[in-house]
Design a protein around this motif. Structure first.
Motif, PDB file in Angstrom:
ATOM      1  N   GLU A  18       0.835  -1.212   0.000  1.00 37.13           N
ATOM      2  CA  GLU A  18       0.000   0.000   0.000  1.00 37.13           C
ATOM      3  C   GLU A  18       0.869   1.261   0.000  1.00 37.13           C
ATOM      4  OE1 GLU A  18      -4.011  -1.499   2.355  1.00 37.13           O
ATOM      5  OE2 GLU A  18      -2.213  -0.972   3.513  1.00 37.13           O
ATOM      6  N   ASP A  28       3.911   1.518  -1.288  1.00 37.80           N
ATOM      7  CA  ASP A  28       4.489   1.649  -2.627  1.00 37.80           C
ATOM      8  C   ASP A  28       3.461   2.172  -3.628  1.00 37.80           C
ATOM      9  OD1 ASP A  28       6.841   0.697  -1.599  1.00 37.80           O
ATOM     10  OD2 ASP A  28       6.527  -1.376  -2.265  1.00 37.80           O
ATOM     11  N   LYS A  29       2.213   1.697  -3.524  1.00 38.83           N
ATOM     12  CA  LYS A  29       1.169   2.155  -4.449  1.00 38.83           C
ATOM     13  C   LYS A  29       0.852   3.648  -4.231  1.00 38.83           C
ATOM     14  CE  LYS A  29      -3.479   1.075  -6.137  1.00 38.83           C
ATOM     15  NZ  LYS A  29      -3.895   2.478  -6.215  1.00 38.83           N
ATOM     16  N   THR A  30       0.775   4.085  -2.969  1.00 41.49           N
ATOM     17  CA  THR A  30       0.490   5.497  -2.667  1.00 41.49           C
ATOM     18  C   THR A  30       1.588   6.398  -3.248  1.00 41.49           C
ATOM     19  OG1 THR A  30      -0.650   4.869  -0.633  1.00 41.49           O
ATOM     20  CG2 THR A  30       0.083   7.161  -0.810  1.00 41.49           C
ATOM     21  N   ASP A  86       1.190   6.451  -7.090  1.00 42.65           N
ATOM     22  CA  ASP A  86       0.035   7.257  -7.508  1.00 42.65           C
ATOM     23  C   ASP A  86       0.354   8.758  -7.431  1.00 42.65           C
ATOM     24  OD1 ASP A  86      -1.361   4.960  -7.950  1.00 42.65           O
ATOM     25  OD2 ASP A  86      -2.549   5.061  -6.086  1.00 42.65           O
TER      26      ASP A  86
END
Length: 483
Positions: free
Chosen positions: A34, A36-38, A41
């Motif tokens: 999560e 890494d994704k934030t 994005d």
């Protein structure tokens, strides 16, 4: 280069983002996936915004002209002379005169101020001998009558540094205050005058900001003496002279800077006119040195009577406040009249002058000047009985009134052209105005294609501290100009 160990420690230290991410994962708030994704994005959003900016965005000059700025526009260099509808019905001016020269019953006014009000009332009623402070009062009061605020701040601005304004009156027994300018009409706007501290940068900065928020108010900052403006130089350099060009932010701020050589020494003579002229380019602001109350009246009202807003740097008078020649008639401020960027010789335009000029073709010299020195030249010419030298005042120094100068000077193509100023040669208007005058003289095919200088020699200090030397310099450059 100078702190290698510190930079080595910084490079080896974990970033704030890494430390906080590990804390969130350790506490079970987020998983590493999560986090890494934030990060990915957010990076994608920044990249998209960057591409949108690089893709050719161009500012719309009018994209901020809304709210209180609605109805105003950016100035066009090629537009009309921008006179504005600045004249006021004579009956309205006389009505203002009646209102601002009386005090409430029981208000115990100083006898000197009572004489001041009586003289002002007489001048307005007869329409003659309107002095500088009265012209200013009529400008202020006509503006508030029309629904626009007037705001003035500065050192001793209520009374006026030279005891000339008296816009706030004091009861001599209990020191209660009365402001006549706030009692001219039932639905008028407010006149606000503030005595500020000797903190020029702070006060000028506030007034500049006020003009950005209130474009329909006449906002003025007044220096006690013109050279006090040097304490706020950063505001002139970084904001007032260039904000429209840098940020599309217009300002109608007026700076009133007392200026004039009267033997008061280097710290109370010059408002450093040359510094403001050096900053002038691309139609960024206006610089003027007026010689009549009527022109002062019009240039103040002009600030609000156009669809544009430009800063106005005004060299204001000291001795001219009470000079017997520096007066105007009420009809010079009435409906249909306007600001004159160039003023003709009083010997040509005023009645009952001793000097009767010869016809244009016999004028041997034209002396161009600006400000108080005009009256020194006028009186010395009259004293000498000279009738073949024409005195032309350049009231607005920037934007330079090129077309008007071409029109007026074409009358005197064979005459010698002289620029006369009271400031030293390396100061004042000379180095700024010379190339413009040379262009004008070439346009009219004048016999003398370059103007000659008459004034004080170059100087490190703005003025001498000795009255005897001041008078000797004055005598010398008047001879240079008129001899």
């Amino acid at each position: 280069f100078t702190q290698p160990l510190m930079y080595k420690n910084i490079r080896s230290h974990a970033t704030t983002l890494d430390i906080y991410s590990k804390k969130l994962v350790a506490e079970g708030v987020m998983t590493q996936g999560e986090v890494d994704k934030t990060k990915a994005d957010w990076r994608s959003r920044l990249e998209a915004e960057f591409e949108a900016g690089v893709g050719g965005y161009k500012a719309n000059k009018a994209d901020w002209l809304d709210g209180k700025w609605a109805g105003l526009k950016a100035a066009d260099l090629l537009e009309d002379p921008r006179r504005g509808n600045t004249g006021v019905e004579e009956s309205t001016l006389k009505e203002i005169g009646k209102k601002i020269t009386v005090v409430p019953d029981g208000f115990r006014i100083h006898r000197t101020i009572q004489r001041f009000l009586e003289n002002r009332a007489k001048a307005i009623e007869t329409g003659k001998d309107i002095d500088w402070a009265t012209g200013e009062a009529l400008a202020f009061c006509s503006i508030v009558m029309e629904g626009n605020r007037v705001r003035l701040s500065g050192q001793d601005s209520e009374r006026g540094t030279f005891t000339q304004r008296h816009s706030v009156l004091f009861d001599q027994e209990d020191e209660s205050r009365y402001t006549p300018f706030n009692h001219v009409a039932a639905n008028q706007a407010h006149y606000e005058v503030l005595n500020s501290s000797l903190s020029e940068e702070a006060v000028l900065g506030f007034e500049y900001g006020y003009t950005l928020a209130e474009p329909n108010a006449l906002t003025m900052w007044e220096a006690q003496f013109g050279d006090f403006a040097n304490g706020a130089q950063v505001l002139f350099d970084q904001f007032i002279s260039s904000s429209e060009r840098k940020w599309l932010r217009m300002s109608g701020l007026v700076c009133l800077l007392p200026h004039g050589y009267e033997g008061q020494g280097p710290e109370h003579s010059s408002a450093r006119l040359e510094r403001f002229l050096q900053m002038c380019a691309e139609d960024n602001m206006q610089v003027a040195n007026c010689t009549t109350p009527a022109n002062y009246f019009h240039i103040l009202r002009r600030q609000l009577k156009r669809e544009i807003r430009k800063p106005l740097i005004l060299m204001t008078p000291k001795s001219l406040l009470r000079h017997k020649r520096a007066v105007s008639r009420l009809d010079e401020m009435s409906a249909g009249t306007s600001f004159h960027r160039v003023l003709q010789d009083d010997a040509e335009t005023q009645e009952n002058e001793k000097t009767k000029l010869v016809e244009d073709s016999k004028i041997r010299r034209v002396i161009l000047c600006s400000g108080k020195v005009y009256y020194d030249l006028f009186e010395e010419r009259e004293k000498r009985g000279v009738d073949d030298i024409y005195l032309l005042r350049v009231e607005q120094l920037y934007p330079v009134p090129m077309k008007t100068l071409v029109q007026v000077l074409s009358r005197f193509k064979g005459a010698e052209m002289v620029w006369c100023q009271e400031e030293p040669r390396n100061m004042g208007s000379w180095h700024f105005i010379e190339p413009y005058l040379e262009w004008v003289l070439n346009q009219i095919n004048a016999t003398h294609r370059r103007p000659r200088y008459a004034g004080r020699p170059a100087s490190a200090a703005t003025a001498t501290g000795l009255m005897s030397k001041h008078l000797a310099q004055l005598k010398a450059f008047l001879e240079e100009a008129l001899g």
